[in-house]
Enzyme design. Structure first.
Site, PDB file in Angstrom:
ATOM      1  N   TYR A  17      10.612  -0.228  13.131  1.00 54.89           N
ATOM      2  CA  TYR A  17      10.870  -1.670  13.149  1.00 54.89           C
ATOM      3  C   TYR A  17       9.630  -2.474  13.557  1.00 54.89           C
ATOM      4  O   TYR A  17       9.720  -3.409  14.357  1.00 54.89           O
ATOM      5  CB  TYR A  17      12.026  -1.994  14.114  1.00 54.89           C
ATOM      6  CG  TYR A  17      13.293  -1.246  13.840  1.00 54.89           C
ATOM      7  CD1 TYR A  17      13.949  -1.373  12.621  1.00 54.89           C
ATOM      8  CD2 TYR A  17      13.847  -0.396  14.791  1.00 54.89           C
ATOM      9  CE1 TYR A  17      15.128  -0.700  12.365  1.00 54.89           C
ATOM     10  CE2 TYR A  17      15.024   0.296  14.543  1.00 54.89           C
ATOM     11  CZ  TYR A  17      15.658   0.139  13.320  1.00 54.89           C
ATOM     12  OH  TYR A  17      16.819   0.817  13.075  1.00 54.89           O
ATOM     13  N   TYR A 145      26.204  -3.828  11.161  1.00 55.47           N
ATOM     14  CA  TYR A 145      25.054  -2.932  11.008  1.00 55.47           C
ATOM     15  C   TYR A 145      25.566  -1.507  11.134  1.00 55.47           C
ATOM     16  O   TYR A 145      26.269  -1.172  12.095  1.00 55.47           O
ATOM     17  CB  TYR A 145      23.982  -3.206  12.072  1.00 55.47           C
ATOM     18  CG  TYR A 145      22.891  -2.166  12.069  1.00 55.47           C
ATOM     19  CD1 TYR A 145      21.823  -2.257  11.189  1.00 55.47           C
ATOM     20  CD2 TYR A 145      22.945  -1.075  12.932  1.00 55.47           C
ATOM     21  CE1 TYR A 145      20.834  -1.295  11.161  1.00 55.47           C
ATOM     22  CE2 TYR A 145      21.959  -0.106  12.911  1.00 55.47           C
ATOM     23  CZ  TYR A 145      20.905  -0.218  12.036  1.00 55.47           C
ATOM     24  OH  TYR A 145      19.941   0.745  12.010  1.00 55.47           O
ATOM     25  N   ASP A 239      32.901   2.675  13.076  1.00 52.89           N
ATOM     26  CA  ASP A 239      31.560   3.099  13.464  1.00 52.89           C
ATOM     27  C   ASP A 239      31.439   2.888  14.971  1.00 52.89           C
ATOM     28  O   ASP A 239      31.194   1.785  15.446  1.00 52.89           O
ATOM     29  CB  ASP A 239      30.532   2.261  12.690  1.00 52.89           C
ATOM     30  CG  ASP A 239      29.096   2.551  13.086  1.00 52.89           C
ATOM     31  OD1 ASP A 239      28.882   3.249  14.092  1.00 52.89           O
ATOM     32  OD2 ASP A 239      28.189   2.053  12.399  1.00 52.89           O
ATOM     33  N   LYS A 268      24.512   8.549  19.382  1.00 54.96           N
ATOM     34  CA  LYS A 268      23.848   7.916  20.519  1.00 54.96           C
ATOM     35  C   LYS A 268      24.181   8.602  21.846  1.00 54.96           C
ATOM     36  O   LYS A 268      23.572   9.589  22.190  1.00 54.96           O
ATOM     37  CB  LYS A 268      24.120   6.418  20.525  1.00 54.96           C
ATOM     38  CG  LYS A 268      23.381   5.696  19.383  1.00 54.96           C
ATOM     39  CD  LYS A 268      23.291   4.226  19.594  1.00 54.96           C
ATOM     40  CE  LYS A 268      22.560   3.525  18.441  1.00 54.96           C
ATOM     41  NZ  LYS A 268      21.146   3.829  18.339  1.00 54.96           N
TER      42      LYS A 268
END
Length: 427
Positions: A17, A145, A239, A268
């Site tokens: 990014y 996202y 998600d 995660k």
């Protein structure tokens, strides 16, 4: 000829990014312990974002470290094609027991984006295996996202998200406004009916849209989605890559909302921020569509490192800690800290909203011009906070103590106040 850059490390290391030509040098890290990151120059930073929301138990938790070391001495990795091992079998059983409803079938992979792709693939083949053709599109939501891979980019926000550049290369999905009231729920249902023969499933982030702007929505919205999908036989995908494993105060956002999806993706914090691991957890209904005498009905997917034993050992140790230690109570304490201290941000120039839920605290600004200067100011003040777009957010490890939490919040607000005073003077 070498490429000119402000960051010497960027001669070879391509960072995420980041515009590599103009980015400031990255901060070299030599160690991390608990909630602190130690830099090569001796400075220590309180980690306010848990290394992209993964380090829920703090860095180098000894129970996880020892579990990984022990597994490395036995089998660091073994393929799951035709072979199996105890850490993966045990972890799958534990995840099935923790997940809501009948989410009992766990398919492992290495990253969150890939787990969402697998969930999408499952949903499409769910219809194919039943002899239904043409259901290849997904309903997703603005502000959402779901990852950076090609399929997941197609279900991210197409306009405000970071992937607009790839619009012409992505599958065309059905992107809707997130329903928020009776009228928009009715519009959502009408959208499902208008595309009845095309939709393979609905995919959403439950309760919090993360990288799209840390936007919150009510449990009733998910309940309405579940009702609408049930009425039409549509798979509903949650998600939970960001929200899973305690971040909102329950193990999963699905449980907090009282809704069971057909497929739930996790990653995660699954391994406590130690090793890469993710999973798509499917319901009995989804799994049964693949249970067949026909080899062509099998899910033809198999990431090389799926179910990596060391990663599974880390995840099992992480689940041990959720069982043995008061993690959800610690999240409640973080939420109470946000409730007490974050409202002071409301009078900072340029602030348009302040909100919190569980161990997520958000200060939304009109804009964040000269973002690199704000990031540098946080570091100079001893905290690691990484704003994006117009959002300053805090998501510390659950193990942060009251003193460090207060320091983190107050420092973040003080830095933001000084910085905003320079950029939003007179507002």
């Amino acid at each position: 000829m070498k490429t000119a850059t402000r960051d010497p490390a960027a001669q070879h290391l391509w960072r995420p990014y980041t515009q590599m030509k103009s980015t400031p040098p990255a901060l070299p890290v030599v160690s991390a312990e608990g909630v602190r990151i130690k830099l090569a120059d001796g400075r220590e930073l309180i980690d306010g974002i848990s290394s992209w929301w993964t380090v829920c138990h703090g860095y180098r938790n000894p129970h996880i470290v020892e579990a990984v070391k022990a597994q490395l001495d036995l089998v660091p990795h073994i393929m799951l094609g035709g072979l199996t091992h105890d850490p993966a079998e045990r972890l799958a059983a534990r995840l099935a027991a923790l997940a809501p409803g009948d989410l009992n079938h766990v398919f492992f992979c290495e990253s969150g984006s890939v787990s969402v792709e697998i969930a999408m693939k499952m949903s499409i083949q769910f219809w194919i295996n039943q002899g239904v053709a043409g259901r290849t599109k997904f309903v997703a939501f603005r502000g959402g996202y779901h990852g950076d891979t090609l399929a997941t980019m197609s279900v991210c926000d197409p306009d405000e998200g970071m992937h607009a550049l790839f619009g012409g290369s992505l599958a065309h999905q059905i992107i809707a406004d997130l329903p928020v009231d009776a009228a928009s729920i009715a519009q959502f249902e009408a959208l499902l009916d208008a595309h009845a023969g095309q939709i393979a499933g609905v995919v959403t982030e439950p309760l919090v849209q993360g990288a799209g702007g840390m936007k919150f929505h009510a449990p009733e919205i998910l309940q309405a989605m579940r009702t609408a999908c049930d009425a039409r036989g549509l798979p509903l995908i949650f998600d939970e890559i960001m929200t899973g494993f305690g971040r909102l105060g329950t193990m999963f956002a699905a449980g907090k909302a009282g809704v069971t999806p057909d497929i739930m993706t996790v990653s995660k914090a699954l391994t406590g921020g130690t090793l890469p691991l993710a999973a798509a957890i499917a319901s009995k209904k989804i799994f049964n569509a693949f249970w067949s005498d026909d080899p062509a009905a099998a899910l033809m997917h198999g990431p090389t490192y799926m179910g990596n034993p060391a990663a599974c050992a880390a995840a099992n140790a992480s689940l041990d800690l959720f069982e043995r230690e008061p993690r959800l109570q610690q999240v409640a304490a973080i939420e109470a800290g946000f409730e007490r201290l974050l409202p002071a941000a409301r009078d900072i120039p340029g602030v348009v909203d302040v909100r919190w839920q569980g161990a997520i605290g958000v200060v939304e600004m009109q804009a964040l011009p000269e973002l690199d200067s704000l990031k540098a100011a946080f570091v100079e003040s001893g905290i690691w906070v990484r704003p994006f777009n117009n959002i300053i957010y805090l998501m510390p490890p659950f193990t942060i103590d009251a003193t460090d939490l207060e320091t983190l919040i107050n420092t973040a607000l003080a830095v933001t106040r000084r910085w905003a005073g320079q950029h939003f003077a007179g507002q």
